[in-house]
Write an enzyme that holds these catalytic residues in place. Structure first.
Site, PDB file in Angstrom:
ATOM      1  N   CYS A  73      15.338  -2.204  -2.185  1.00 53.57           N
ATOM      2  CA  CYS A  73      15.599  -2.104  -0.743  1.00 53.57           C
ATOM      3  C   CYS A  73      15.996  -3.564  -0.198  1.00 53.57           C
ATOM      4  O   CYS A  73      15.184  -4.561  -0.883  1.00 53.57           O
ATOM      5  CB  CYS A  73      14.452  -1.608  -0.187  1.00 53.57           C
ATOM      6  SG  CYS A  73      14.906  -1.595   1.736  1.00 53.57           S
TER       7      CYS A  73
ATOM      8  N   HIS B  24       0.147  -0.540  -5.165  1.00 51.26           N
ATOM      9  CA  HIS B  24       1.641   0.315  -4.674  1.00 51.26           C
ATOM     10  C   HIS B  24       2.571  -0.647  -5.308  1.00 51.26           C
ATOM     11  O   HIS B  24       2.475  -1.762  -5.303  1.00 51.26           O
ATOM     12  CB  HIS B  24       1.691   0.086  -3.045  1.00 51.26           C
ATOM     13  CG  HIS B  24       2.883   0.775  -2.516  1.00 51.26           C
ATOM     14  ND1 HIS B  24       4.015   0.368  -2.727  1.00 51.26           N
ATOM     15  CD2 HIS B  24       2.894   1.958  -1.867  1.00 51.26           C
ATOM     16  CE1 HIS B  24       4.936   1.350  -2.093  1.00 51.26           C
ATOM     17  NE2 HIS B  24       4.180   2.394  -1.656  1.00 51.26           N
TER      18      HIS B  24
ATOM     19  N   GLU C  23       5.591  -1.463  -4.375  1.00 51.63           N
ATOM     20  CA  GLU C  23       6.089  -2.498  -3.455  1.00 51.63           C
ATOM     21  C   GLU C  23       5.356  -3.618  -3.400  1.00 51.63           C
ATOM     22  O   GLU C  23       5.784  -4.872  -3.594  1.00 51.63           O
ATOM     23  CB  GLU C  23       6.660  -2.081  -2.019  1.00 51.63           C
ATOM     24  CG  GLU C  23       7.093  -2.982  -1.227  1.00 51.63           C
ATOM     25  CD  GLU C  23       7.398  -2.666   0.109  1.00 51.63           C
ATOM     26  OE1 GLU C  23       7.275  -3.419   0.978  1.00 51.63           O
ATOM     27  OE2 GLU C  23       7.630  -1.440   0.274  1.00 51.63           O
TER      28      GLU C  23
ATOM     29  N   ASN D 105       4.440   5.606   3.188  1.00 54.03           N
ATOM     30  CA  ASN D 105       4.983   5.619   4.551  1.00 54.03           C
ATOM     31  C   ASN D 105       4.899   6.908   5.188  1.00 54.03           C
ATOM     32  O   ASN D 105       4.579   7.154   6.451  1.00 54.03           O
ATOM     33  CB  ASN D 105       6.589   4.968   4.582  1.00 54.03           C
ATOM     34  CG  ASN D 105       7.417   6.074   4.372  1.00 54.03           C
ATOM     35  OD1 ASN D 105       7.751   6.891   4.998  1.00 54.03           O
ATOM     36  ND2 ASN D 105       7.819   5.802   2.848  1.00 54.03           N
TER      37      ASN D 105
END
Length: 283
Positions: free
Chosen positions: A98, A126, A128, A222
């Site tokens: 992203c 996580h 990310e 999220n």
């Protein structure tokens, strides 16, 4: 009491980064002459990942699993070493990271280069956050809440970046705890706009709804945060991945049913849930 109103949050479902990653993966799957895999799940949505596998885009759990063909870097990004290892193996790399996650990487590298001790506000483990830590330097620490700072020795100069899907409340709480303990604090707010919009519109709808349905992967950070935000405002909040999980008993006496969805949830999945809600409400 009549048929309840079903309202979808103003901002819900796939964000730009996820849409871009899906487009790149689908194009690679349809045009590649050799094997195509993603480095870890492309996004945190098991249904979508399964659909990609059915179309010929498999999931590799490690660099060792990538033997030939093309490798798609997942939307969450990876540590730089993974890219180097894939290049050394002569594999074609399709970078679906992203763009907003890449901004975090750039900010982390800049702060580390300028001598700041880096704090990454996010979830330990996580993907990310793991990718961000690969750009953050040896002295970086992951902080998920102010409590994580209690045993942490902070330097004179501290820099902060944030996992793109974190809440502003979490960031503000960490900043407030760090500020009195350092001489210089540099904060780069890397929470992406799409996350903020989805959280704000979910909160607004949940404050009015009798029932909230949150659609998205159970492994999606999220989406989990959307469910948390909604449950704080609407006690009858339910997190599902697909329409078949709906229980008609959830809807009893509801006049307004709110629907929101995580940033990895395609529009078609939201539409399927709304249609199922309509059918359940008429039954």
């Amino acid at each position: 009491m009549g048929i309840p109103c079903i309202e979808v949050a103003q901002y819900a479902g796939v964000c730009y980064g996820v849409e871009r990653a899906l487009t790149l993966a689908k194009e690679a799957g349809s045009t590649a002459t050799g094997p195509v895999c993603t480095m870890g799940p492309l996004i945190h949505n098991p249904i979508v990942v399964h659909e990609l596998e059915q179309s010929g885009v498999s999931v590799a759990n490690s660099v060792e699993d990538c033997v030939e063909g093309a490798v798609i870097i997942r939307a969450h990004g990876v540590v730089p070493q993974v890219i180097d290892e894939l290049q050394n193996k002569g594999l074609q790399i399709i970078d679906a990271t992203c763009p907003f996650v890449k901004k975090v990487h750039v900010a982390a590298e800049r702060l580390e280069r300028e001598g700041y001790q880096l704090l990454v506000v996010g979830e330990s483990g996580h993907p990310e956050v793991e990718g961000i830590m690969g750009h953050a330097g040896m002295d970086a620490h992951i902080v998920s809440s102010p409590e994580d700072l209690h045993e942490l020795e902070l330097g004179r100069k501290v820099g902060i970046v944030v996992q793109t899907t974190q809440t502003a409340d979490t960031l503000n709480a960490v900043v407030a705890s760090v500020l009195p303990r350092v001489s210089e604090l540099r904060v780069v707010n890397t929470i992406c706009t799409a996350t903020q919009e989805r959280q704000a519109s979910a909160a607004e709808l949940a404050s009015r709804a009798d029932v909230m349905i949150v659609v998205g992967g159970k492994n999606s950070g999220n989406t989990q945060r959307l469910a948390q935000i909604c449950s704080e405002r609407c006690s009858r909040t339910y997190h599902i991945e697909q329409a078949c999980e709906l229980d008609p008993s959830w809807l009893e006496d509801a006049q307004l049913i709110g629907v929101t969805a995580g940033a990895s949830t395609p529009a078609a999945h939201i539409e399927q849930v709304v249609e199922a809600l309509r059918n359940a409400s008429k039954a």
